[in-house]
Enzyme design. Structure first.
Site, PDB file in Angstrom:
ATOM      1  N   ASP A  17      -1.809   2.225   1.102  1.00  0.00           N
ATOM      2  CA  ASP A  17      -1.797   3.501   0.200  1.00  0.00           C
ATOM      3  C   ASP A  17      -2.784   3.811  -0.929  1.00  0.00           C
ATOM      4  OD1 ASP A  17       0.602   3.155   1.688  1.00  0.00           O
ATOM      5  OD2 ASP A  17       2.068   3.317   0.001  1.00  0.00           O
ATOM      6  N   LYS A 115       4.039   6.139   7.085  1.00  0.00           N
ATOM      7  CA  LYS A 115       5.224   5.693   6.804  1.00  0.00           C
ATOM      8  C   LYS A 115       5.982   6.855   5.794  1.00  0.00           C
ATOM      9  CE  LYS A 115       3.774   2.543   3.017  1.00  0.00           C
ATOM     10  NZ  LYS A 115       4.202   3.638   1.916  1.00  0.00           N
ATOM     11  N   CYS A 160       4.986  -0.832  -2.615  1.00  0.00           N
ATOM     12  CA  CYS A 160       4.651  -0.789  -1.071  1.00  0.00           C
ATOM     13  C   CYS A 160       3.859  -2.158  -0.710  1.00  0.00           C
ATOM     14  CB  CYS A 160       3.834   0.548  -0.672  1.00  0.00           C
ATOM     15  SG  CYS A 160       4.966   1.706  -1.118  1.00  0.00           S
TER      16      CYS A 160
END
Ligand SMILES: [Zn+2]
Length: 217
Positions: A17, A115, A160
């Site tokens: 990310d 995601k 995450c």
């Protein structure tokens, strides 16, 4: 131990990310999130196999405080699959906030795993959505490719990266986290809780700086 960490053809680096909304000036900025980009670029050059993950939400996503009446970011609500922290709108599909940071330079990455695209379920982990049942398909991908060790770096350490590492471990992959190539959001002690959880599971936190110098033990 040093030999064990020699990176080989069965190892994969997850770059988690590294998106504009998680960097300074983004809508869900991770403090000093952008600082990890040069280190991650250098790390990635040592790996033949790299997976980039990308948070990728539709507008009106369940995890956005703005999708709920009278709720503010960072409040927690009960949803069908348990507790859910509410976030500012972030990483909306197709927006500049959802794009990778301009400085990220990993052209040999083999997979971009998106995601959080189901409107009603958040997904911190790259393996399972937050209901802990819906799979992203990543475990199967790694197995079919013969990849057995997972190394992680990115944003945020305590969300995450944490849940991706825990699920990698749960799926039977040997798991390592380059902690100095991560940054934390740190909501209510979440960074310390992440370190405790990694220790109890046997997920090793290692230093990318030391690893790059070839001194890791
Ligand atoms: Zn998200």
């Amino acid at each position: 131990m040093a030999g064990k960490l020699a990176i080989g053809s069965r190892d994969v680096l997850f770059v988690v990310d590294i998106q504009n909304d998680f960097c300074p000036d983004g809508s869900l900025a991770v403090p000093r999130g952008h600082e990890v980009v040069p280190l991650i670029n250098a790390l990635a050059a040592r790996f033949a196999h790299v997976v980039l993950t990308q948070d990728w939400h539709p507008r009106g996503h369940l995890s956005f405080a703005s999708s709920h009446t009278d709720k503010q970011p960072f409040q927690t609500i009960d949803v069908a699959y348990g507790k859910q922290i509410l976030w500012p709108d972030h990483c909306v599909q197709g927006t500049s906030g959802a794009a990778f940071h301009d400085g990220l330079n990993i052209t040999h990455a083999e997979l971009v795993l998106r995601k959080g695209h189901h409107r009603g379920v958040d997904s911190y982990s790259a393996f399972y959505e937050n209901d802990h049942k819906t799979r992203t398909g990543l475990a199967g991908y790694l197995r079919e490719r013969g990849l057995t060790r997972v190394f992680l770096a990115g944003l945020a350490f305590d969300f995450c990266v944490r849940y991706s590492a825990e699920d990698a471990h749960r799926e039977g992959f040997e798991t390592f986290v380059f902690e100095d190539a991560c940054r934390s959001i740190d909501v209510d002690g979440s960074a310390a809780a992440t370190r405790r959880q990694f220790e109890s599971l046997g997920i090793r936190c290692i230093s990318a700086g030391t690893f790059m110098e070839g001194k890791n033990s």
